[in-house]
Design a protein around this motif. Structure first.
Motif, PDB file in Angstrom:
ATOM      1  N   ARG A  16       0.829  -1.209   0.000  1.00 55.85           N
ATOM      2  CA  ARG A  16       0.000   0.000   0.000  1.00 55.85           C
ATOM      3  C   ARG A  16       0.866   1.263   0.000  1.00 55.85           C
ATOM      4  O   ARG A  16       0.566   2.234  -0.692  1.00 55.85           O
ATOM      5  CB  ARG A  16      -0.934  -0.016   1.221  1.00 55.85           C
ATOM      6  N   ALA A  17       1.958   1.252   0.763  1.00 51.10           N
ATOM      7  CA  ALA A  17       2.866   2.403   0.798  1.00 51.10           C
ATOM      8  C   ALA A  17       3.472   2.652  -0.580  1.00 51.10           C
ATOM      9  O   ALA A  17       3.587   3.801  -1.019  1.00 51.10           O
ATOM     10  CB  ALA A  17       3.958   2.183   1.841  1.00 51.10           C
ATOM     11  N   ILE A  18       3.848   1.589  -1.276  1.00 51.19           N
ATOM     12  CA  ILE A  18       4.383   1.730  -2.632  1.00 51.19           C
ATOM     13  C   ILE A  18       3.311   2.312  -3.552  1.00 51.19           C
ATOM     14  O   ILE A  18       3.574   3.224  -4.336  1.00 51.19           O
ATOM     15  CB  ILE A  18       4.905   0.378  -3.161  1.00 51.19           C
ATOM     16  N   GLY A  19       2.086   1.800  -3.442  1.00 49.94           N
ATOM     17  CA  GLY A  19       0.991   2.321  -4.252  1.00 49.94           C
ATOM     18  C   GLY A  19       0.728   3.795  -3.984  1.00 49.94           C
ATOM     19  O   GLY A  19       0.494   4.579  -4.918  1.00 49.94           O
ATOM     20  N   ASP A  20       0.791   4.187  -2.720  1.00 52.64           N
ATOM     21  CA  ASP A  20       0.602   5.598  -2.358  1.00 52.64           C
ATOM     22  C   ASP A  20       1.690   6.470  -2.980  1.00 52.64           C
ATOM     23  O   ASP A  20       1.413   7.576  -3.457  1.00 52.64           O
ATOM     24  CB  ASP A  20       0.606   5.778  -0.837  1.00 52.64           C
ATOM     25  N   ARG A  21       2.910   5.972  -2.989  1.00 47.15           N
ATOM     26  CA  ARG A  21       4.018   6.739  -3.587  1.00 47.15           C
ATOM     27  C   ARG A  21       3.866   6.854  -5.092  1.00 47.15           C
ATOM     28  O   ARG A  21       4.182   7.889  -5.683  1.00 47.15           O
ATOM     29  CB  ARG A  21       5.356   6.098  -3.229  1.00 47.15           C
ATOM     30  N   ILE A  22       3.396   5.777  -5.720  1.00 50.24           N
ATOM     31  CA  ILE A  22       3.154   5.817  -7.168  1.00 50.24           C
ATOM     32  C   ILE A  22       2.077   6.852  -7.481  1.00 50.24           C
ATOM     33  O   ILE A  22       2.242   7.686  -8.374  1.00 50.24           O
ATOM     34  CB  ILE A  22       2.752   4.423  -7.696  1.00 50.24           C
ATOM     35  N   ARG A  23       0.969   6.798  -6.741  1.00 47.33           N
ATOM     36  CA  ARG A  23      -0.120   7.754  -6.971  1.00 47.33           C
ATOM     37  C   ARG A  23       0.356   9.189  -6.762  1.00 47.33           C
ATOM     38  O   ARG A  23       0.076  10.082  -7.572  1.00 47.33           O
ATOM     39  CB  ARG A  23      -1.312   7.476  -6.054  1.00 47.33           C
TER      40      ARG A  23
END
Length: 83
Positions: A16-23
């Motif tokens: 989820r943290a990686i996804g948040d950074r991508i977004r």
């Protein structure tokens, strides 16, 4: 030697943290999911699932996303203490 797998909740939190950074990187670049999809060849639904932490991305996919957004791969996968 037996290595115990990481608990699923820890994996999900990091995903989820990686996804948040991508977004965040995508929005900072002023790009829509559609624009990133066109730049990378990755389906919009797949990009959305990765950003939400619902899908695990292969390293090749993360590289394509980073290139498509115009950021370094390390921006996505850094550890929290590096923020």
């Amino acid at each position: 030697m037996y290595i115990e797998p990481m608990p699923p909740d820890r994996v999900h939190q990091r995903r989820r943290a990686i996804g948040d950074r991508i977004r965040a990187a995508r929005l900072h670049a002023g790009l829509t999911l559609e624009a990133v999809s066109l730049r990378t060849g990755i389906r919009i639904a797949t990009l959305s699932e990765i950003e939400q932490g619902h899908s695990a991305a292969l390293i090749d996919t993360l590289i394509r996303i980073a290139d498509g957004i115009g950021v370094r791969l390390s921006q996505f996968v850094r550890e929290d203490d590096e923020e």
